[in-house]
Design an enzyme around this catalytic site. Sequence first.
Site, PDB file in Angstrom:
ATOM      1  N   ASN A 168     -45.895  44.245   5.935  1.00 25.78           N
ATOM      2  CA  ASN A 168     -45.799  44.286   7.384  1.00 25.78           C
ATOM      3  C   ASN A 168     -44.441  43.727   7.793  1.00 25.78           C
ATOM      4  OD1 ASN A 168     -47.151  44.372  10.232  1.00 25.78           O
ATOM      5  ND2 ASN A 168     -46.245  42.336  10.103  1.00 25.78           N
ATOM      6  N   TYR A 172     -41.354  38.357  15.413  1.00 23.02           N
ATOM      7  CA  TYR A 172     -42.025  37.163  15.910  1.00 23.02           C
ATOM      8  C   TYR A 172     -40.973  36.067  16.054  1.00 23.02           C
ATOM      9  CZ  TYR A 172     -45.509  39.897  13.329  1.00 23.02           C
ATOM     10  OH  TYR A 172     -46.275  40.918  12.818  1.00 23.02           O
ATOM     11  N   ARG A 173     -40.912  35.471  17.227  1.00 21.26           N
ATOM     12  CA  ARG A 173     -39.881  34.467  17.468  1.00 21.26           C
ATOM     13  C   ARG A 173     -40.086  33.248  16.562  1.00 21.26           C
ATOM     14  NH1 ARG A 173     -42.972  33.018  22.912  1.00 21.26           N
ATOM     15  NH2 ARG A 173     -43.796  30.961  22.373  1.00 21.26           N
ATOM     16  N   GLU A 232     -43.338  49.793   8.071  1.00 18.31           N
ATOM     17  CA  GLU A 232     -42.199  49.818   8.988  1.00 18.31           C
ATOM     18  C   GLU A 232     -40.887  50.161   8.283  1.00 18.31           C
ATOM     19  OE1 GLU A 232     -45.349  47.410  10.981  1.00 18.31           O
ATOM     20  OE2 GLU A 232     -44.492  47.420   8.949  1.00 18.31           O
ATOM     21  N   ASP A 281     -40.305  33.622  28.480  1.00 18.60           N
ATOM     22  CA  ASP A 281     -40.755  34.856  27.839  1.00 18.60           C
ATOM     23  C   ASP A 281     -40.480  36.102  28.668  1.00 18.60           C
ATOM     24  OD1 ASP A 281     -42.052  36.205  25.669  1.00 18.60           O
ATOM     25  OD2 ASP A 281     -43.295  34.424  25.411  1.00 18.60           O
TER      26      ASP A 281
END
Length: 481
Positions: A168, A172-173, A232, A281
Amino acid sequence: MGYRHLQEFIHRLERAGELVRIKEPVSPYLQITEITDRVCKAGGPALLFEQVPGYDLPVLMNAFGSLTRMCLTLEVDSLDDIAVEILSFLEAEANTLMKKLQLLPKLARLGRMFPKTVSKAPCQEVVYTGEQVDLRTIPVLHCWPQDGGPFITLPAVISHHPETGKRNVGMYRLQVYDGRTTGMHWHRHKGGAQHYRVASAKGENLPVAVAIGPDPAVTYAATAPLPEDIDEIVFAGFLRGEPVEMVNCLTQPVMVPAESQIVLEGYVAPGELRREGPFGDHTGYYSLADDYPVFHVTALTRRRDAIYPATIVGRPPMEDCFIAKATERIFLPLMKKTLPEIVDLNLPVEGVFHNLAFVSIDKRYPGHARKVMHAFWGLGQMMFTKIIVVFDREVDVQDLSQVLWRLGNNVDPKRDVVFAEGPVDVLDHASPLPHYGSKMGIDATRKGPEEGFTREWPPVIDMDPEIKRKVDELWPKLGLV
Protein backbone atom coordinates in the site's frame (compact mmCIF):
# COMPACT_ATOMS: atom_id res chain seq x y z
CA MET A 1 7.19 8.40 -21.27
CA GLY A 2 7.02 9.67 -17.69
CA TYR A 3 9.38 12.01 -15.89
CA ARG A 4 12.35 10.07 -14.61
CA HIS A 5 12.57 12.18 -11.46
CA LEU A 6 11.32 15.35 -9.81
CA GLN A 7 14.10 17.45 -11.33
CA GLU A 8 12.82 16.65 -14.84
CA PHE A 9 9.33 17.72 -13.80
CA ILE A 10 10.68 21.01 -12.40
CA HIS A 11 12.46 21.71 -15.68
CA ARG A 12 9.23 20.99 -17.57
CA LEU A 13 7.30 23.40 -15.33
CA GLU A 14 9.96 26.05 -15.88
CA ARG A 15 9.88 25.67 -19.67
CA ALA A 16 6.09 26.02 -19.55
CA GLY A 17 6.33 29.24 -17.51
CA GLU A 18 4.69 27.47 -14.55
CA LEU A 19 7.49 27.87 -11.99
CA VAL A 20 9.13 30.81 -10.23
CA ARG A 21 12.45 30.54 -8.40
CA ILE A 22 12.51 32.41 -5.09
CA LYS A 23 16.07 33.54 -4.43
CA GLU A 24 15.40 35.55 -1.25
CA PRO A 25 15.95 33.64 2.04
CA VAL A 26 12.59 32.43 3.38
CA SER A 27 12.02 30.54 6.64
CA PRO A 28 10.17 27.19 6.73
CA TYR A 29 8.54 28.42 9.96
CA LEU A 30 5.25 29.98 8.75
CA GLN A 31 6.84 32.22 6.08
CA ILE A 32 6.87 29.69 3.24
CA THR A 33 3.24 28.88 4.08
CA GLU A 34 2.14 32.53 3.97
CA ILE A 35 3.83 33.14 0.61
CA THR A 36 2.52 29.92 -0.89
CA ASP A 37 -1.00 30.50 0.41
CA ARG A 38 -1.13 33.91 -1.26
CA VAL A 39 0.12 32.44 -4.53
CA CYS A 40 -2.35 29.53 -4.36
CA LYS A 41 -5.29 31.85 -3.75
CA ALA A 42 -4.23 34.01 -6.71
CA GLY A 43 -3.91 31.01 -9.06
CA GLY A 44 -0.14 31.50 -9.28
CA PRO A 45 2.77 29.27 -10.26
CA ALA A 46 4.82 26.57 -8.60
CA LEU A 47 7.51 27.97 -6.29
CA LEU A 48 11.07 26.79 -5.76
CA PHE A 49 12.51 28.37 -2.59
CA GLU A 50 16.25 28.17 -3.26
CA GLN A 51 17.47 29.73 -0.01
CA VAL A 52 16.04 28.23 3.18
CA PRO A 53 18.11 29.49 6.13
CA GLY A 54 19.77 26.70 8.10
CA TYR A 55 19.29 24.03 5.39
CA ASP A 56 21.08 22.92 2.25
CA LEU A 57 17.91 21.75 0.47
CA PRO A 58 15.62 23.93 -1.68
CA VAL A 59 11.86 23.59 -1.08
CA LEU A 60 9.34 23.01 -3.89
CA MET A 61 5.79 24.24 -3.30
CA ASN A 62 2.53 24.39 -5.27
CA ALA A 63 3.84 22.06 -7.98
CA PHE A 64 0.35 20.60 -8.56
CA GLY A 65 -1.59 23.80 -7.87
CA SER A 66 -3.52 24.19 -11.15
CA LEU A 67 -5.31 22.01 -13.67
CA THR A 68 -2.63 22.96 -16.18
CA ARG A 69 0.08 21.64 -13.89
CA MET A 70 -1.94 18.50 -13.15
CA CYS A 71 -2.05 17.84 -16.91
CA LEU A 72 1.71 18.42 -17.05
CA THR A 73 2.12 16.09 -14.08
CA LEU A 74 0.34 13.27 -15.89
CA GLU A 75 1.59 14.32 -19.35
CA VAL A 76 -1.80 14.68 -21.01
CA ASP A 77 -3.62 17.47 -22.80
CA SER A 78 -6.79 16.68 -20.88
CA LEU A 79 -7.46 14.69 -17.72
CA ASP A 80 -10.27 12.98 -19.61
CA ASP A 81 -7.60 11.28 -21.75
CA ILE A 82 -6.46 9.21 -18.76
CA ALA A 83 -10.05 8.47 -17.81
CA VAL A 84 -10.73 7.00 -21.26
CA GLU A 85 -7.63 4.80 -21.10
CA ILE A 86 -8.47 3.47 -17.63
CA LEU A 87 -11.98 2.66 -18.79
CA SER A 88 -10.69 0.91 -21.90
CA PHE A 89 -8.70 -1.53 -19.72
CA LEU A 90 -11.80 -2.37 -17.71
CA GLU A 91 -13.90 -2.86 -20.80
CA ALA A 92 -11.32 -4.91 -22.68
CA GLU A 93 -12.78 -8.25 -23.80
CA ALA A 94 -10.82 -10.75 -25.88
CA ASN A 95 -13.65 -13.07 -26.91
CA THR A 96 -12.99 -12.72 -30.62
CA LEU A 97 -9.86 -12.57 -32.76
CA MET A 98 -10.60 -8.97 -33.71
CA LYS A 99 -10.97 -7.95 -30.08
CA LYS A 100 -7.72 -9.72 -29.24
CA LEU A 101 -5.95 -7.78 -31.98
CA GLN A 102 -7.47 -4.54 -30.70
CA LEU A 103 -6.25 -5.39 -27.21
CA LEU A 104 -2.59 -5.86 -28.18
CA PRO A 105 -1.55 -2.20 -27.76
CA LYS A 106 -3.16 -2.21 -24.32
CA LEU A 107 -1.33 -5.41 -23.39
CA ALA A 108 1.94 -3.82 -24.47
CA ARG A 109 1.31 -0.87 -22.17
CA LEU A 110 0.18 -3.24 -19.43
CA GLY A 111 3.57 -4.92 -19.62
CA ARG A 112 5.22 -1.57 -18.90
CA MET A 113 3.15 -0.95 -15.79
CA PHE A 114 4.91 -3.33 -13.46
CA PRO A 115 7.82 -2.00 -11.38
CA LYS A 116 11.44 -2.75 -12.21
CA THR A 117 13.95 -3.63 -9.51
CA VAL A 118 17.35 -1.92 -9.59
CA SER A 119 20.39 -2.52 -7.39
CA LYS A 120 21.69 1.05 -7.22
CA ALA A 121 19.59 4.18 -6.83
CA PRO A 122 20.01 7.96 -6.71
CA CYS A 123 17.90 8.06 -3.55
CA GLN A 124 20.74 6.23 -1.75
CA GLU A 125 23.64 8.45 -2.84
CA VAL A 126 23.83 9.87 0.71
CA VAL A 127 23.12 7.49 3.60
CA TYR A 128 22.59 8.04 7.32
CA THR A 129 21.72 5.17 9.64
CA GLY A 130 21.15 4.68 13.36
CA GLU A 131 22.28 7.61 15.46
CA GLN A 132 23.43 9.47 12.33
CA VAL A 133 19.78 10.04 11.38
CA ASP A 134 18.57 13.57 12.02
CA LEU A 135 15.23 14.61 10.56
CA ARG A 136 15.97 18.17 11.61
CA THR A 137 18.37 18.47 8.66
CA ILE A 138 15.30 18.50 6.37
CA PRO A 139 13.50 21.86 5.95
CA VAL A 140 10.18 20.45 7.16
CA LEU A 141 7.53 23.17 7.27
CA HIS A 142 5.82 24.45 10.39
CA CYS A 143 2.77 25.48 8.40
CA TRP A 144 0.29 27.27 10.66
CA PRO A 145 0.65 29.07 14.03
CA GLN A 146 -1.24 26.52 16.15
CA ASP A 147 0.30 23.42 14.52
CA GLY A 148 1.77 20.97 17.01
CA GLY A 149 5.13 21.15 15.24
CA PRO A 150 6.68 20.75 11.79
CA PHE A 151 4.91 18.28 9.48
CA ILE A 152 6.08 16.34 6.42
CA THR A 153 3.09 16.97 4.16
CA LEU A 154 3.78 15.30 0.79
CA PRO A 155 5.08 11.80 1.63
CA ALA A 156 4.43 8.50 -0.14
CA VAL A 157 4.18 6.11 2.82
CA ILE A 158 4.85 2.49 1.80
CA SER A 159 3.95 -0.61 3.81
CA HIS A 160 3.01 -4.24 3.18
CA HIS A 161 0.19 -6.34 4.59
CA PRO A 162 1.89 -8.60 7.17
CA GLU A 163 0.02 -11.69 5.93
CA THR A 164 -0.54 -11.22 2.20
CA GLY A 165 2.49 -9.05 1.45
CA LYS A 166 0.31 -6.70 -0.56
CA ARG A 167 1.79 -3.21 -0.89
CA ASN A 168 0.00 0.00 0.00
CA VAL A 169 1.19 3.50 -0.83
CA GLY A 170 -0.68 6.32 0.91
CA MET A 171 -0.16 9.96 1.72
CA TYR A 172 -0.25 10.36 5.50
CA ARG A 173 1.20 13.40 7.21
CA LEU A 174 4.15 12.95 9.58
CA GLN A 175 4.70 15.27 12.54
CA VAL A 176 8.42 15.46 13.28
CA TYR A 177 8.87 14.93 17.02
CA ASP A 178 12.67 14.87 17.11
CA GLY A 179 15.63 13.72 15.03
CA ARG A 180 14.49 10.11 14.68
CA THR A 181 10.72 9.85 15.32
CA THR A 182 7.53 11.18 13.77
CA GLY A 183 3.84 10.64 14.14
CA MET A 184 2.09 8.37 11.63
CA HIS A 185 -1.25 9.96 10.87
CA TRP A 186 -3.09 7.15 9.11
CA HIS A 187 -6.86 7.18 9.47
CA ARG A 188 -8.56 3.92 10.39
CA HIS A 189 -10.16 3.64 6.94
CA LYS A 190 -6.80 3.66 5.12
CA GLY A 191 -4.69 0.77 3.86
CA GLY A 192 -1.66 1.59 6.00
CA ALA A 193 -3.82 1.59 9.13
CA GLN A 194 -5.10 -1.87 8.24
CA HIS A 195 -1.53 -3.15 7.85
CA TYR A 196 -0.71 -1.70 11.27
CA ARG A 197 -3.75 -3.36 12.89
CA VAL A 198 -2.77 -6.77 11.52
CA ALA A 199 0.87 -6.37 12.59
CA SER A 200 -0.17 -5.18 16.05
CA ALA A 201 -2.48 -8.18 16.50
CA LYS A 202 0.54 -10.40 15.84
CA GLY A 203 2.69 -8.36 18.24
CA GLU A 204 5.05 -7.35 15.43
CA ASN A 205 6.62 -4.12 14.24
CA LEU A 206 5.36 -2.94 10.85
CA PRO A 207 8.23 -2.00 8.51
CA VAL A 208 7.53 1.28 6.72
CA ALA A 209 9.34 3.41 4.19
CA VAL A 210 8.54 7.02 3.31
CA ALA A 211 9.46 8.28 -0.16
CA ILE A 212 9.63 12.07 -0.32
CA GLY A 213 9.69 13.47 -3.83
CA PRO A 214 9.39 10.44 -6.08
CA ASP A 215 8.38 11.18 -9.67
CA PRO A 216 5.06 13.07 -9.94
CA ALA A 217 3.05 10.03 -11.05
CA VAL A 218 3.95 8.16 -7.85
CA THR A 219 3.04 11.18 -5.73
CA TYR A 220 -0.35 11.41 -7.42
CA ALA A 221 -0.92 7.63 -7.17
CA ALA A 222 -0.39 7.85 -3.40
CA THR A 223 -3.46 10.12 -3.23
CA ALA A 224 -5.68 8.20 -5.65
CA PRO A 225 -8.78 6.35 -4.31
CA LEU A 226 -7.83 3.00 -5.82
CA PRO A 227 -9.59 -0.30 -5.10
CA GLU A 228 -7.78 -2.36 -2.48
CA ASP A 229 -6.47 -4.87 -5.02
CA ILE A 230 -4.70 -2.23 -7.14
CA ASP A 231 -1.04 -1.52 -6.35
CA GLU A 232 -0.33 2.22 -6.41
CA ILE A 233 3.15 1.63 -7.86
CA VAL A 234 1.62 -0.36 -10.73
CA PHE A 235 -0.94 2.41 -11.23
CA ALA A 236 1.88 4.97 -11.36
CA GLY A 237 3.56 2.82 -14.00
CA PHE A 238 0.34 2.92 -16.01
CA LEU A 239 0.19 6.71 -15.71
CA ARG A 240 3.85 7.07 -16.70
CA GLY A 241 3.71 4.54 -19.54
CA GLU A 242 6.86 2.90 -18.18
CA PRO A 243 7.87 0.99 -15.04
CA VAL A 244 8.68 2.72 -11.77
CA GLU A 245 12.21 1.71 -10.81
CA MET A 246 12.30 0.35 -7.27
CA VAL A 247 15.20 -0.34 -4.93
CA ASN A 248 15.45 -2.29 -1.68
CA CYS A 249 15.73 -0.26 1.49
CA LEU A 250 18.96 -0.64 3.46
CA THR A 251 17.48 -1.33 6.91
CA GLN A 252 13.88 -2.46 6.28
CA PRO A 253 12.26 -5.13 4.03
CA VAL A 254 10.50 -2.52 1.88
CA MET A 255 11.18 -1.24 -1.64
CA VAL A 256 11.03 2.44 -2.60
CA PRO A 257 11.06 4.42 -5.86
CA ALA A 258 14.72 4.65 -6.81
CA GLU A 259 14.51 8.23 -8.06
CA SER A 260 13.04 9.66 -4.85
CA GLN A 261 14.61 12.79 -3.39
CA ILE A 262 14.64 11.57 0.22
CA VAL A 263 13.72 8.23 1.81
CA LEU A 264 12.97 7.55 5.46
CA GLU A 265 13.22 3.89 6.48
CA GLY A 266 11.80 2.65 9.74
CA TYR A 267 9.05 0.86 11.62
CA VAL A 268 5.90 1.43 13.62
CA ALA A 269 5.71 -0.54 16.88
CA PRO A 270 2.48 -2.15 18.12
CA GLY A 271 0.62 -0.27 20.82
CA GLU A 272 2.94 2.74 20.87
CA LEU A 273 0.93 5.96 20.56
CA ARG A 274 1.86 9.59 20.96
CA ARG A 275 -0.08 12.85 20.88
CA GLU A 276 -0.07 14.26 17.34
CA GLY A 277 -1.36 17.67 16.21
CA PRO A 278 -3.09 20.06 16.11
CA PHE A 279 -2.65 20.55 12.37
CA GLY A 280 -4.10 23.22 10.05
CA ASP A 281 -6.01 20.90 7.74
CA HIS A 282 -7.65 20.97 4.30
CA THR A 283 -11.04 21.68 5.86
CA GLY A 284 -9.82 25.17 6.72
CA TYR A 285 -9.92 24.29 10.43
CA TYR A 286 -7.29 22.80 12.70
CA SER A 287 -7.69 19.06 13.16
CA LEU A 288 -7.47 18.49 16.90
CA ALA A 289 -4.63 16.73 18.66
CA ASP A 290 -5.08 12.99 19.13
CA ASP A 291 -3.00 9.87 19.75
CA TYR A 292 -1.42 8.20 16.71
CA PRO A 293 1.26 5.54 16.13
CA VAL A 294 4.93 6.52 16.24
CA PHE A 295 7.27 6.04 13.27
CA HIS A 296 10.86 5.23 14.26
CA VAL A 297 13.37 6.12 11.55
CA THR A 298 16.25 3.66 11.15
CA ALA A 299 17.78 5.23 8.03
CA LEU A 300 17.63 8.49 6.10
CA THR A 301 18.88 8.35 2.54
CA ARG A 302 18.82 11.03 -0.15
CA ARG A 303 20.08 12.22 -3.48
CA ARG A 304 23.12 14.49 -3.55
CA ASP A 305 21.07 17.10 -5.44
CA ALA A 306 17.91 16.53 -3.38
CA ILE A 307 14.97 18.92 -3.40
CA TYR A 308 12.40 18.85 -0.60
CA PRO A 309 8.81 18.96 -1.97
CA ALA A 310 5.99 19.94 0.36
CA THR A 311 2.43 21.16 0.27
CA ILE A 312 0.22 23.20 2.54
CA VAL A 313 -3.45 22.68 3.20
CA GLY A 314 -6.00 25.06 4.66
CA ARG A 315 -9.03 27.04 3.65
CA PRO A 316 -9.64 26.35 -0.06
CA PRO A 317 -8.66 26.89 -2.75
CA MET A 318 -5.30 25.26 -2.12
CA GLU A 319 -2.98 22.96 -4.06
CA ASP A 320 -4.76 19.80 -2.90
CA CYS A 321 -7.98 21.05 -4.53
CA PHE A 322 -6.44 20.56 -7.98
CA ILE A 323 -5.15 17.10 -7.13
CA ALA A 324 -8.66 16.20 -5.99
CA LYS A 325 -10.23 17.77 -9.10
CA ALA A 326 -7.96 15.60 -11.22
CA THR A 327 -9.17 12.56 -9.29
CA GLU A 328 -12.79 13.62 -9.84
CA ARG A 329 -12.33 13.73 -13.63
CA ILE A 330 -10.09 10.66 -13.90
CA PHE A 331 -12.30 8.36 -11.84
CA LEU A 332 -15.72 9.59 -13.02
CA PRO A 333 -15.87 7.00 -15.87
CA LEU A 334 -15.21 4.24 -13.33
CA MET A 335 -18.14 5.48 -11.26
CA LYS A 336 -20.28 5.47 -14.40
CA LYS A 337 -19.51 1.78 -14.84
CA THR A 338 -21.31 1.16 -11.55
CA LEU A 339 -23.88 3.95 -11.97
CA PRO A 340 -24.43 4.46 -15.73
CA GLU A 341 -27.19 6.99 -15.06
CA ILE A 342 -24.58 9.54 -13.92
CA VAL A 343 -24.12 12.41 -16.39
CA ASP A 344 -21.61 14.51 -14.48
CA LEU A 345 -20.20 15.09 -11.00
CA ASN A 346 -18.83 18.15 -9.25
CA LEU A 347 -17.08 17.98 -5.89
CA PRO A 348 -16.71 21.74 -5.32
CA VAL A 349 -13.51 22.92 -3.70
CA GLU A 350 -15.51 24.83 -1.10
CA GLY A 351 -16.90 21.50 0.08
CA VAL A 352 -13.35 20.17 0.54
CA PHE A 353 -14.35 17.13 -1.54
CA HIS A 354 -15.94 15.03 1.18
CA ASN A 355 -18.52 17.52 2.43
CA LEU A 356 -20.49 18.30 -0.72
CA ALA A 357 -21.25 16.62 -4.07
CA PHE A 358 -23.40 17.81 -6.98
CA VAL A 359 -24.40 15.07 -9.42
CA SER A 360 -26.58 15.15 -12.52
CA ILE A 361 -28.35 11.97 -13.63
CA ASP A 362 -30.49 10.60 -16.43
CA LYS A 363 -33.55 10.13 -14.24
CA ARG A 364 -35.54 7.09 -15.35
CA TYR A 365 -37.96 6.17 -12.55
CA PRO A 366 -39.46 7.36 -9.26
CA GLY A 367 -36.94 7.45 -6.43
CA HIS A 368 -34.01 7.29 -8.83
CA ALA A 369 -32.28 10.23 -7.16
CA ARG A 370 -32.45 8.49 -3.78
CA LYS A 371 -31.01 5.32 -5.26
CA VAL A 372 -28.03 7.32 -6.54
CA MET A 373 -27.47 8.97 -3.14
CA HIS A 374 -27.25 5.65 -1.33
CA ALA A 375 -25.12 4.13 -4.08
CA PHE A 376 -22.63 6.99 -3.73
CA TRP A 377 -22.41 6.41 0.01
CA GLY A 378 -21.46 2.81 -0.76
CA LEU A 379 -18.61 3.70 -3.16
CA GLY A 380 -15.19 3.71 -1.47
CA GLN A 381 -14.24 7.12 -0.15
CA MET A 382 -17.58 8.56 -1.32
CA MET A 383 -18.88 7.11 1.95
CA PHE A 384 -17.55 10.28 3.61
CA THR A 385 -19.68 12.63 1.49
CA LYS A 386 -21.75 14.67 3.93
CA ILE A 387 -24.22 16.26 1.49
CA ILE A 388 -25.22 14.95 -1.96
CA VAL A 389 -27.47 16.99 -4.23
CA VAL A 390 -28.93 15.23 -7.30
CA PHE A 391 -30.07 17.14 -10.40
CA ASP A 392 -31.61 16.31 -13.77
CA ARG A 393 -29.34 15.57 -16.72
CA GLU A 394 -29.62 19.03 -18.36
CA VAL A 395 -28.21 20.79 -15.29
CA ASP A 396 -24.56 21.81 -15.59
CA VAL A 397 -23.32 20.84 -12.14
CA GLN A 398 -20.01 22.62 -12.81
CA ASP A 399 -21.91 25.94 -12.90
CA LEU A 400 -22.47 26.97 -9.29
CA SER A 401 -24.94 29.69 -10.28
CA GLN A 402 -27.10 27.18 -12.14
CA VAL A 403 -26.82 24.66 -9.31
CA LEU A 404 -28.03 27.11 -6.68
CA TRP A 405 -30.85 28.35 -8.94
CA ARG A 406 -32.14 24.81 -9.51
CA LEU A 407 -31.68 23.91 -5.86
CA GLY A 408 -33.71 26.84 -4.68
CA ASN A 409 -36.53 26.23 -7.18
CA ASN A 410 -36.87 22.45 -7.34
CA VAL A 411 -36.73 21.34 -3.72
CA ASP A 412 -39.53 20.89 -1.24
CA PRO A 413 -37.54 20.37 1.98
CA LYS A 414 -39.93 18.00 3.69
CA ARG A 415 -40.34 15.76 0.66
CA ASP A 416 -36.89 15.93 -0.93
CA VAL A 417 -34.39 15.76 1.94
CA VAL A 418 -33.04 12.34 2.99
CA PHE A 419 -30.97 11.63 6.10
CA ALA A 420 -28.71 8.63 6.65
CA GLU A 421 -26.09 7.58 9.19
CA GLY A 422 -22.72 5.99 8.70
CA PRO A 423 -18.95 6.56 8.72
CA VAL A 424 -17.71 10.12 8.40
CA ASP A 425 -14.30 11.53 7.70
CA VAL A 426 -11.94 11.60 10.66
CA LEU A 427 -11.57 15.35 10.15
CA ASP A 428 -15.31 16.03 10.46
CA HIS A 429 -15.39 18.16 13.60
CA ALA A 430 -19.18 18.72 13.40
CA SER A 431 -20.26 15.12 13.96
CA PRO A 432 -21.25 14.38 17.58
CA LEU A 433 -19.05 11.26 17.60
CA PRO A 434 -15.62 10.71 16.03
CA HIS A 435 -15.77 8.72 12.77
CA TYR A 436 -19.59 8.29 12.85
CA GLY A 437 -22.34 10.71 11.97
CA SER A 438 -25.15 11.70 9.63
CA LYS A 439 -25.37 12.52 5.93
CA MET A 440 -27.94 14.41 3.89
CA GLY A 441 -29.21 13.81 0.39
CA ILE A 442 -31.25 16.40 -1.52
CA ASP A 443 -33.36 15.43 -4.53
CA ALA A 444 -33.40 18.50 -6.79
CA THR A 445 -34.82 16.65 -9.82
CA ARG A 446 -38.21 17.23 -11.43
CA LYS A 447 -41.01 15.35 -9.68
CA GLY A 448 -43.93 13.56 -11.30
CA PRO A 449 -47.22 11.90 -10.27
CA GLU A 450 -45.45 8.65 -9.36
CA GLU A 451 -43.56 10.60 -6.71
CA GLY A 452 -46.71 12.22 -5.34
CA PHE A 453 -46.44 15.46 -7.32
CA THR A 454 -49.83 15.94 -9.02
CA ARG A 455 -49.40 19.55 -10.13
CA GLU A 456 -47.92 20.53 -13.47
CA TRP A 457 -44.13 20.99 -13.40
CA PRO A 458 -43.46 24.29 -15.17
CA PRO A 459 -41.05 24.57 -18.12
CA VAL A 460 -37.83 26.56 -17.78
CA ILE A 461 -37.84 29.96 -19.49
CA ASP A 462 -35.76 29.93 -22.66
CA MET A 463 -35.73 31.89 -25.91
CA ASP A 464 -36.76 30.49 -29.29
CA PRO A 465 -33.64 29.04 -31.02
CA GLU A 466 -34.37 30.85 -34.28
CA ILE A 467 -34.56 34.20 -32.50
CA LYS A 468 -31.25 33.40 -30.79
CA ARG A 469 -29.67 32.71 -34.18
CA LYS A 470 -30.92 35.97 -35.69
CA VAL A 471 -29.75 38.00 -32.70
CA ASP A 472 -26.34 36.28 -32.88
CA GLU A 473 -26.03 37.62 -36.45
CA LEU A 474 -27.18 41.08 -35.41
CA TRP A 475 -25.14 41.30 -32.21
CA PRO A 476 -21.82 42.59 -33.65
CA LYS A 477 -23.67 45.55 -35.22
CA LEU A 478 -25.25 46.67 -31.94
CA GLY A 479 -22.12 47.95 -30.26
CA LEU A 480 -23.01 46.18 -27.01
CA VAL A 481 -20.65 44.42 -24.65
